[in-house]
Design a protein around this motif. Sequence first.
Motif, short mmCIF file in Angstrom:
data_model
loop_
_atom_site.label_atom_id
_atom_site.label_comp_id
_atom_site.label_asym_id
_atom_site.label_seq_id
_atom_site.Cartn_x
_atom_site.Cartn_y
_atom_site.Cartn_z
N GLN A 283 -9.83 21.60 1.78
CA GLN A 283 -8.97 21.16 2.87
C GLN A 283 -7.51 21.26 2.41
OE1 GLN A 283 -7.98 20.27 6.54
NE2 GLN A 283 -10.13 20.17 5.92
N VAL A 284 -6.71 21.96 3.20
CA VAL A 284 -5.31 22.16 2.89
C VAL A 284 -4.47 21.52 3.99
CG1 VAL A 284 -3.46 23.82 2.51
CG2 VAL A 284 -5.77 24.30 1.68
N GLN A 285 -3.54 20.68 3.60
CA GLN A 285 -2.63 20.05 4.53
C GLN A 285 -1.23 20.61 4.34
OE1 GLN A 285 -2.86 15.76 4.33
NE2 GLN A 285 -5.10 15.78 4.31
N LEU A 286 -0.61 21.01 5.44
CA LEU A 286 0.73 21.58 5.42
C LEU A 286 1.65 20.72 6.27
CD1 LEU A 286 -0.25 25.32 6.02
CD2 LEU A 286 0.18 24.22 3.82
N VAL A 287 2.81 20.41 5.75
CA VAL A 287 3.77 19.58 6.45
C VAL A 287 5.13 20.27 6.46
CG1 VAL A 287 4.92 17.35 6.59
CG2 VAL A 287 2.56 17.49 5.81
N GLU A 288 5.61 20.61 7.66
CA GLU A 288 6.92 21.24 7.80
C GLU A 288 8.01 20.18 7.92
OE1 GLU A 288 4.16 23.89 10.48
OE2 GLU A 288 4.43 21.75 10.08
N SER A 289 9.20 20.56 7.52
CA SER A 289 10.37 19.71 7.68
C SER A 289 11.61 20.58 7.70
CB SER A 289 10.46 18.67 6.56
OG SER A 289 10.62 19.30 5.30
N GLY A 290 12.72 20.01 8.10
CA GLY A 290 13.99 20.72 8.09
C GLY A 290 14.47 21.20 9.43
N GLY A 291 13.66 21.06 10.47
CA GLY A 291 14.08 21.48 11.79
C GLY A 291 15.12 20.55 12.37
N GLY A 292 15.72 20.98 13.47
CA GLY A 292 16.74 20.18 14.11
C GLY A 292 17.63 21.01 15.00
N ALA B 268 -1.26 28.92 6.18
CA ALA B 268 -1.79 29.45 4.93
C ALA B 268 -3.06 30.24 5.18
CB ALA B 268 -2.08 28.31 3.95
N ASN B 269 -3.16 31.38 4.51
CA ASN B 269 -4.36 32.22 4.57
C ASN B 269 -5.16 31.97 3.31
OD1 ASN B 269 -6.31 34.16 4.88
ND2 ASN B 269 -4.92 35.91 4.74
N THR B 270 -5.95 30.93 3.31
CA THR B 270 -6.69 30.54 2.11
C THR B 270 -8.00 31.30 1.94
OG1 THR B 270 -7.95 28.74 3.17
CG2 THR B 270 -5.73 28.23 2.35
N ARG B 271 -8.37 32.11 2.91
CA ARG B 271 -9.63 32.86 2.83
C ARG B 271 -9.51 34.11 1.97
NH1 ARG B 271 -10.59 31.77 9.13
NH2 ARG B 271 -8.66 33.04 9.20
N VAL B 272 -8.29 34.54 1.69
CA VAL B 272 -8.05 35.70 0.85
C VAL B 272 -7.10 35.31 -0.27
CG1 VAL B 272 -7.26 38.08 0.74
CG2 VAL B 272 -8.37 37.24 2.81
N TRP B 273 -7.59 35.33 -1.50
CA TRP B 273 -6.79 34.94 -2.64
C TRP B 273 -6.09 36.15 -3.26
CZ3 TRP B 273 -10.26 31.10 -5.88
CH2 TRP B 273 -10.46 29.94 -5.12
N PHE B 274 -4.88 35.93 -3.73
CA PHE B 274 -4.09 36.92 -4.46
C PHE B 274 -3.88 38.21 -3.68
CE2 PHE B 274 -6.64 34.46 -7.60
CZ PHE B 274 -5.61 33.67 -8.08
N PHE B 275 -3.71 38.09 -2.38
CA PHE B 275 -3.48 39.24 -1.52
C PHE B 275 -1.99 39.57 -1.47
CE2 PHE B 275 -2.93 41.06 2.84
CZ PHE B 275 -3.60 42.26 2.59
N ASP B 276 -1.66 40.84 -1.61
CA ASP B 276 -0.27 41.27 -1.68
C ASP B 276 0.23 41.94 -0.41
OD1 ASP B 276 -0.85 42.25 -5.08
OD2 ASP B 276 0.14 40.42 -4.37
N GLY B 277 -0.64 42.23 0.53
CA GLY B 277 -0.28 42.96 1.73
C GLY B 277 0.29 42.09 2.84
N ARG B 278 0.50 42.72 3.99
CA ARG B 278 1.07 42.06 5.15
C ARG B 278 -0.02 41.41 5.99
NH1 ARG B 278 5.94 43.20 8.34
NH2 ARG B 278 5.64 42.44 10.49
N SER B 279 0.20 40.18 6.38
CA SER B 279 -0.71 39.44 7.26
C SER B 279 0.14 38.80 8.35
CB SER B 279 -1.48 38.38 6.48
OG SER B 279 -2.25 38.95 5.43
N ASP B 280 0.20 39.44 9.51
CA ASP B 280 1.11 38.98 10.56
C ASP B 280 0.41 38.51 11.83
OD1 ASP B 280 2.21 42.38 11.43
OD2 ASP B 280 0.26 41.40 11.55
N SER B 281 -0.90 38.34 11.77
CA SER B 281 -1.65 37.84 12.91
C SER B 281 -2.01 36.37 12.71
CB SER B 281 -2.91 38.66 13.13
OG SER B 281 -3.73 38.07 14.14
#
Length: 128
Positions: A1-10, A98-111
């Motif tokens: 389980q990965v939790q992500l928390v954004e901040s800095g908006g305004g 976060a794309n946790t299903r693919v580890w150490f991936f160097d390519g583009r993931s834009d979907s």
Amino acid sequence: QVQLVESGGGLVQAGGSLRLSCAASTRTFGRYAVGWFRQAPGKEREFVAQVNWSGVNTYYAEFVKGRFTISRDNGKSTAYLQMSSVRPEDTAVYYCAANTRVWFFDGRSDSPRQYDYWGQGTQVTVSS
């Protein structure tokens, strides 16, 4: 389980700058890609930027190239989006993912479908 928390908006004036942060509560943060997406009212969620697992490779949507910079600090389990020369059309809710299903991936993931964990979002409003 990965939790992500954004901040800095305004609220920021057109032409100004701000930095968004995405803090992850996981010890495996440095293994996978992190992306930033945004969604304006009535519009689809769209890709903004992405950084690979190590921070060496970065990818950007055409409309933010030269203005936004994505980076990460794996020691702090945090990713960033430095926004400069912002425009009113940049107004949106910004999400980190976060794309946790693919580890150490160097390519583009834009979907959005490629990312399995998302933050709650942070509002960015650019005034003209």
